[in-house]
Design a protein around this motif. Structure first.
Motif, PDB file in Angstrom:
ATOM      1  N   GLN A  40       0.736  -1.286  -0.092  1.00  0.00           N
ATOM      2  CA  GLN A  40       0.126  -0.172  -0.023  1.00  0.00           C
ATOM      3  C   GLN A  40       0.818   1.362   0.108  1.00  0.00           C
ATOM      4  O   GLN A  40       0.340   2.234  -0.848  1.00  0.00           O
ATOM      5  CB  GLN A  40      -0.928  -0.203   1.318  1.00  0.00           C
ATOM      6  CG  GLN A  40      -1.764   1.192   1.083  1.00  0.00           C
ATOM      7  CD  GLN A  40      -2.877   1.157  -0.199  1.00  0.00           C
ATOM      8  OE1 GLN A  40      -3.245  -0.023  -0.357  1.00  0.00           O
ATOM      9  NE2 GLN A  40      -2.783   2.124  -0.960  1.00  0.00           N
ATOM     10  N   ASN A  41       1.889   1.230   0.796  1.00  0.00           N
ATOM     11  CA  ASN A  41       3.024   2.551   0.646  1.00  0.00           C
ATOM     12  C   ASN A  41       3.242   2.511  -0.936  1.00  0.00           C
ATOM     13  O   ASN A  41       3.265   3.612  -1.217  1.00  0.00           O
ATOM     14  CB  ASN A  41       4.219   2.151   1.449  1.00  0.00           C
ATOM     15  CG  ASN A  41       3.913   2.082   3.010  1.00  0.00           C
ATOM     16  OD1 ASN A  41       4.584   1.228   3.803  1.00  0.00           O
ATOM     17  ND2 ASN A  41       3.090   2.884   3.403  1.00  0.00           N
ATOM     18  N   LEU A  42       3.749   1.440  -1.447  1.00  0.00           N
ATOM     19  CA  LEU A  42       4.170   1.816  -2.705  1.00  0.00           C
ATOM     20  C   LEU A  42       3.102   2.292  -3.738  1.00  0.00           C
ATOM     21  O   LEU A  42       3.601   3.103  -4.386  1.00  0.00           O
ATOM     22  CB  LEU A  42       4.665   0.285  -3.424  1.00  0.00           C
ATOM     23  CG  LEU A  42       5.840  -0.258  -2.797  1.00  0.00           C
ATOM     24  CD1 LEU A  42       6.094  -1.636  -3.256  1.00  0.00           C
ATOM     25  CD2 LEU A  42       7.095   0.503  -3.166  1.00  0.00           C
ATOM     26  N   ILE A  43       1.939   1.856  -3.645  1.00  0.00           N
ATOM     27  CA  ILE A  43       0.640   2.469  -4.240  1.00  0.00           C
ATOM     28  C   ILE A  43       0.577   3.901  -4.106  1.00  0.00           C
ATOM     29  O   ILE A  43       0.127   4.745  -4.846  1.00  0.00           O
ATOM     30  CB  ILE A  43      -0.508   1.658  -4.177  1.00  0.00           C
ATOM     31  CG1 ILE A  43      -0.369   0.239  -4.825  1.00  0.00           C
ATOM     32  CG2 ILE A  43      -1.878   2.337  -4.989  1.00  0.00           C
ATOM     33  CD1 ILE A  43      -1.358  -0.803  -4.440  1.00  0.00           C
ATOM     34  N   ASN A  59       4.735 -15.629  -5.054  1.00  0.00           N
ATOM     35  CA  ASN A  59       5.539 -14.462  -5.054  1.00  0.00           C
ATOM     36  C   ASN A  59       5.159 -13.318  -5.878  1.00  0.00           C
ATOM     37  O   ASN A  59       4.818 -13.556  -7.079  1.00  0.00           O
ATOM     38  CB  ASN A  59       7.020 -14.505  -4.968  1.00  0.00           C
ATOM     39  CG  ASN A  59       7.432 -15.556  -4.057  1.00  0.00           C
ATOM     40  OD1 ASN A  59       7.320 -15.516  -3.019  1.00  0.00           O
ATOM     41  ND2 ASN A  59       8.444 -16.413  -4.346  1.00  0.00           N
ATOM     42  N   LYS A  60       4.998 -12.175  -5.148  1.00  0.00           N
ATOM     43  CA  LYS A  60       4.366 -10.950  -6.066  1.00  0.00           C
ATOM     44  C   LYS A  60       5.337  -9.972  -6.393  1.00  0.00           C
ATOM     45  O   LYS A  60       6.215  -9.581  -5.478  1.00  0.00           O
ATOM     46  CB  LYS A  60       2.990 -10.370  -5.385  1.00  0.00           C
ATOM     47  CG  LYS A  60       2.208  -9.260  -6.142  1.00  0.00           C
ATOM     48  CD  LYS A  60       1.351  -8.640  -5.339  1.00  0.00           C
ATOM     49  CE  LYS A  60       0.113  -9.142  -5.269  1.00  0.00           C
ATOM     50  NZ  LYS A  60      -1.040  -8.336  -4.395  1.00  0.00           N
ATOM     51  N   SER A  61       5.368  -9.396  -7.584  1.00  0.00           N
ATOM     52  CA  SER A  61       6.186  -8.358  -8.098  1.00  0.00           C
ATOM     53  C   SER A  61       5.527  -7.251  -8.372  1.00  0.00           C
ATOM     54  O   SER A  61       4.450  -7.585  -9.380  1.00  0.00           O
ATOM     55  CB  SER A  61       7.318  -8.660  -8.959  1.00  0.00           C
ATOM     56  OG  SER A  61       8.210  -9.630  -8.421  1.00  0.00           O
ATOM     57  N   SER A  87       3.960 -11.500   3.042  1.00  0.00           N
ATOM     58  CA  SER A  87       3.268 -10.676   3.866  1.00  0.00           C
ATOM     59  C   SER A  87       2.983  -9.163   3.139  1.00  0.00           C
ATOM     60  O   SER A  87       2.385  -8.251   3.544  1.00  0.00           O
ATOM     61  CB  SER A  87       3.846 -10.309   4.906  1.00  0.00           C
ATOM     62  OG  SER A  87       4.194 -11.389   5.784  1.00  0.00           O
ATOM     63  N   GLY A  88       3.597  -9.030   1.894  1.00  0.00           N
ATOM     64  CA  GLY A  88       3.293  -7.825   1.223  1.00  0.00           C
ATOM     65  C   GLY A  88       4.081  -6.811   1.666  1.00  0.00           C
ATOM     66  O   GLY A  88       3.848  -5.401   1.341  1.00  0.00           O
TER      67      GLY A  88
END
Length: 99
Positions: A40-43, A59-61, A87-88
């Motif tokens: 959320q910080n990145l967004i 795994n998400k990128s 954990s994101g």
């Protein structure tokens, strides 16, 4: 006068530019902290990602891309790819530039 007006429109049309994405600044990137920064910080920093990639292990990128070019210049841009843990939270990131 009509010929001059047509010439003006042609020149204006040929000098157009194309931009994709939002700028990725060094200041924004400096806010990323491995093990601390969340998805959320990145967004909040960069907006909606250009792409979300999930590998076979889940795994998400997240990927953000910015590119700009005009009819008379070579394109330039930046791409930011951020790998998140389960954990994101940011695990690692890569910033690349094209000039």
């Amino acid at each position: 006068m009509k010929k001059l007006l047509i010439l003006g429109f042609l020149i204006f049309g040929l000098s157009g530019c194309a931009t994709v994405g939002n700028q990725i600044t060094d200041q924004q990137v400096s806010q990323i902290q491995k093990g601390v920064t969340t998805e959320q910080n990145l967004i909040n920093y960069f907006g909606k990602p250009y792409a979300v990639i999930v590998d076979a292990e889940g795994n998400k990128s997240l990927v953000w891309t910015y590119a700009q070019a005009t009819a008379f210049t070579v394109g330039q841009g930046r791409s930011l790819s951020v790998k998140l843990d389960k954990s994101g939270i940011v695990e690692n990131y890569i910033l690349s530039s094209v000039n």
